[in-house]
Write a protein that holds these residues in place. Structure first.
Motif, mmCIF file in Angstrom:
data_model
loop_
_atom_site.group_PDB
_atom_site.id
_atom_site.type_symbol
_atom_site.label_atom_id
_atom_site.label_comp_id
_atom_site.label_asym_id
_atom_site.label_seq_id
_atom_site.Cartn_x
_atom_site.Cartn_y
_atom_site.Cartn_z
ATOM 1 N N THR A 187 0.847 -1.193 0.000
ATOM 2 C CA THR A 187 0.000 0.000 0.000
ATOM 3 C C THR A 187 0.882 1.243 0.000
ATOM 4 O O THR A 187 1.705 1.428 0.891
ATOM 5 N N THR A 188 0.737 2.081 -1.020
ATOM 6 C CA THR A 188 1.556 3.281 -1.160
ATOM 7 C C THR A 188 0.787 4.474 -0.611
ATOM 8 O O THR A 188 0.056 5.164 -1.332
ATOM 9 N N TYR A 189 0.970 4.707 0.691
ATOM 10 C CA TYR A 189 0.160 5.729 1.367
ATOM 11 C C TYR A 189 0.457 7.139 0.864
ATOM 12 O O TYR A 189 -0.432 7.989 0.848
ATOM 13 N N SER A 190 1.708 7.391 0.454
ATOM 14 C CA SER A 190 2.035 8.733 -0.039
ATOM 15 C C SER A 190 1.182 9.087 -1.255
ATOM 16 O O SER A 190 0.657 10.208 -1.370
ATOM 17 N N ILE A 191 1.012 8.126 -2.169
ATOM 18 C CA ILE A 191 0.193 8.359 -3.360
ATOM 19 C C ILE A 191 -1.288 8.427 -2.988
ATOM 20 O O ILE A 191 -2.041 9.260 -3.521
ATOM 21 N N LEU A 192 -1.723 7.562 -2.075
ATOM 22 C CA LEU A 192 -3.124 7.588 -1.651
ATOM 23 C C LEU A 192 -3.495 8.948 -1.069
ATOM 24 O O LEU A 192 -4.567 9.498 -1.371
ATOM 25 N N PHE A 193 -2.611 9.505 -0.235
ATOM 26 C CA PHE A 193 -2.916 10.808 0.370
ATOM 27 C C PHE A 193 -2.821 11.932 -0.653
ATOM 28 O O PHE A 193 -3.579 12.912 -0.579
ATOM 29 N N MET A 194 -1.914 11.800 -1.628
ATOM 30 C CA MET A 194 -1.827 12.820 -2.674
ATOM 31 C C MET A 194 -3.052 12.797 -3.590
ATOM 32 O O MET A 194 -3.595 13.851 -3.939
ATOM 33 N N ILE A 195 -3.509 11.593 -3.969
ATOM 34 C CA ILE A 195 -4.685 11.520 -4.833
ATOM 35 C C ILE A 195 -5.929 11.928 -4.050
ATOM 36 O O ILE A 195 -6.880 12.506 -4.604
ATOM 37 N N SER A 196 -5.931 11.647 -2.739
ATOM 38 C CA SER A 196 -7.037 12.101 -1.884
ATOM 39 C C SER A 196 -7.061 13.622 -1.809
ATOM 40 O O SER A 196 -8.132 14.250 -1.873
ATOM 41 N N PHE A 197 -5.875 14.226 -1.689
ATOM 42 C CA PHE A 197 -5.789 15.694 -1.631
ATOM 43 C C PHE A 197 -6.247 16.315 -2.946
ATOM 44 O O PHE A 197 -6.949 17.339 -2.963
ATOM 45 N N SER A 198 -5.862 15.698 -4.072
ATOM 46 C CA SER A 198 -6.308 16.217 -5.366
ATOM 47 C C SER A 198 -7.818 16.049 -5.517
ATOM 48 O O SER A 198 -8.489 16.896 -6.127
ATOM 49 N N HIS A 199 -8.367 14.967 -4.945
ATOM 50 C CA HIS A 199 -9.823 14.763 -4.944
ATOM 51 C C HIS A 199 -10.499 15.846 -4.094
ATOM 52 O O HIS A 199 -11.566 16.347 -4.447
ATOM 53 N N LEU A 200 -9.850 16.197 -2.983
ATOM 54 C CA LEU A 200 -10.348 17.294 -2.143
ATOM 55 C C LEU A 200 -10.458 18.580 -2.954
ATOM 56 O O LEU A 200 -11.482 19.269 -2.933
ATOM 57 N N ILE A 201 -9.394 18.895 -3.692
ATOM 58 C CA ILE A 201 -9.385 20.127 -4.493
ATOM 59 C C ILE A 201 -10.449 20.060 -5.586
ATOM 60 O O ILE A 201 -11.215 21.004 -5.795
ATOM 61 N N ASN A 202 -10.511 18.917 -6.285
ATOM 62 C CA ASN A 202 -11.471 18.764 -7.372
ATOM 63 C C ASN A 202 -12.908 18.976 -6.891
ATOM 64 O O ASN A 202 -13.678 19.738 -7.475
ATOM 65 N N ASP A 203 -13.269 18.290 -5.794
ATOM 66 C CA ASP A 203 -14.651 18.373 -5.320
ATOM 67 C C ASP A 203 -14.942 19.684 -4.606
ATOM 68 O O ASP A 203 -16.086 20.156 -4.608
ATOM 69 N N LEU A 204 -13.923 20.278 -3.985
ATOM 70 C CA LEU A 204 -14.089 21.612 -3.409
ATOM 71 C C LEU A 204 -14.491 22.602 -4.505
ATOM 72 O O LEU A 204 -15.435 23.385 -4.354
#
Length: 408
Positions: free
Chosen positions: A14-31
């Protein structure tokens, strides 16, 4: 920030660094995508719109995203495009800028259409990134990914309340700065994604797709049931995202800014509840998470239209917490029904969710014009009862365990 390089271990860990980065980009997208619904009261007043026209704005954005996402998903299943994530964010940024300078209802519809195109490009590929970085913990990965999106949806109304509402429509343009941050993050993810795909191609022999032994008929029936559950969830959610502020203002005579704070509390609860569903589904079974999440929220939705402001706020938080745990479980369950089709599944389910949200907003706006906002919430309260059909879904997890024992 250093470029994140893929290595062979990523294929299994599990690559948590990528998971948190894609989650952050999802945050920006949906914001960014919730900015427009968050300023509906302002837009309604500026352009002298009816509730039906408000519903058409949501419907236009959602239906564009709904129609395009499955096709994007099917295409990227066969032809992965890591840098398409950046293209999606650029469409969203352009749409937001046009919203800030829109001078007519038609101009608004064109602007939100571009935001819908951005969403249709972003969601299938970003969901695939989460899947690739999961290391087998697919429920957890989807929950982390969805957490970002829901957190962004929660932050959007709050930022709109303090940045746009006091100063006017033109201040929507300031959110383009946030889009630029998203483009930078997605560029870093695209580099990792590209490297990861190269490694997967070089290690095809060691890469195995998990399968099940369900018949094609059972898979089709199960997918239809899941889409019906998505309908019940997002049709109800559209009543909150599009009309909750109007409901609060109409029934309790609070200000626009106060209503946005209540919407933020609901959205915050959705973000928190999202993180729960995936890991619980990994451990106890996704079917039971789906069942509890949708059907279990019914008593609270039925009470909400009849209680005081304090209890409306409290019940909306409870509803958000429970209802939000369903989508991650539904999405992972669907990818297990259709192994190797992550893009198609993500496009289909995100697209259908957007479509139901848009259709719901348009239909409910028409009902609100003919009756009242309060009546809309009274009839939508019964939608979670559809969750009872979850009992007809097969238990995929138990079948997998049986197959493992059989072939070990």
């Amino acid at each position: 920030m250093e470029t994140i390089k893929a290595n062979p271990d990523i294929l299994k860990k599990t690559t948590y660094s990528i998971l948190f980065m894609i989650s952050f980009s999802h945050l920006i997208n949906d914001l960014l995508q919730t900015v427009v619904p968050s300023i509906y009261p302002l837009i309604k007043e500026n352009f002298n719109l009816s509730f039906s026209q408000i519903g058409i704005i949501t419907f236009t954005y959602q239906i564009v995203a709904s129609i395009l996402q499955p096709f994007v998903g099917m295409y990227t299943d066969k032809n992965s495009k890591p840098y398409s994530l950046i293209v999606g964010m650029c469409f969203t940024m352009t749409g937001l800028f046009l919203v800030s300078i829109a001078s007519s209802f038609t101009y608004l519809l064109l602007s939100v259409s571009l935001i819908g195109i951005g969403s249709s490009i972003f969601h299938p590929e970003s969901s695939r990134v989460a899947h690739l970085a999961s290391g087998g913990k697919k429920g957890l990965a989807q929950s982390i990914f969805q957490l970002g999106g829901n957190a962004g949806s929660a932050m959007g109304p709050l930022l709109a309340a303090f940045i746009i509402i006091p100063h006017g429509q033109s201040y929507v343009a300031w959110f383009c700065i946030i889009a630029l941050i998203g483009i930078f993050v997605l560029y870093k993810i695209a580099i990792w994604y590209s490297d990861h795909l190269s490694l997967r191609n070089a290690n095809k022999a060691s890469h195995q797709i998990e399968t099940h032994h369900l018949s094609k008929r059972t898979v089709t029936f199960s997918l239809i049931l899941l889409l019906v559950l998505i309908f019940s969830k997002y049709f109800y959610m559209s009543s909150i995202t599009s009309y909750y502020t109007f409901f609060l203002i109409d029934k309790f005579h609070i200000s626009i800014q106060q209503s946005q704070i209540y919407l933020f509390l609901f959205s915050g609860a959705v973000a928190a509840g999202t993180l729960i569903g995936g890991p619980i589904g990994d451990r106890f079974g996704r079917k039971y998470v789906i069942w509890t999440s949708i059907l279990g929220v019914a008593p609270f939705t039925m009470l909400l239209p009849y209680v005081s402001l304090f209890w409306v706020g409290t019940l909306s938080v409870i509803i958000g917490l429970i209802l939000s745990s369903a989508f991650s479980a539904i999405l992972v369950y669907a990818t297990e029904l259709m192994p190797g089709k992550v893009g198609l599944v993500a496009g289909l389910f995100f697209g259908f969710a957007f479509g139901m949200g848009g259709l719901g907003s348009a239909v409910l706006g028409k009902i609100a014009d003919a009756t009242s906002i309060e009546y809309v919430f009274k009839i939508c309260a019964f939608l979670p009862l559809i969750g009872a059909i979850t009992g007809f879904l097969p238990n995929i997890e138990s079948k997998k365990k049986t197959n493992k024992k059989k072939y070990s």
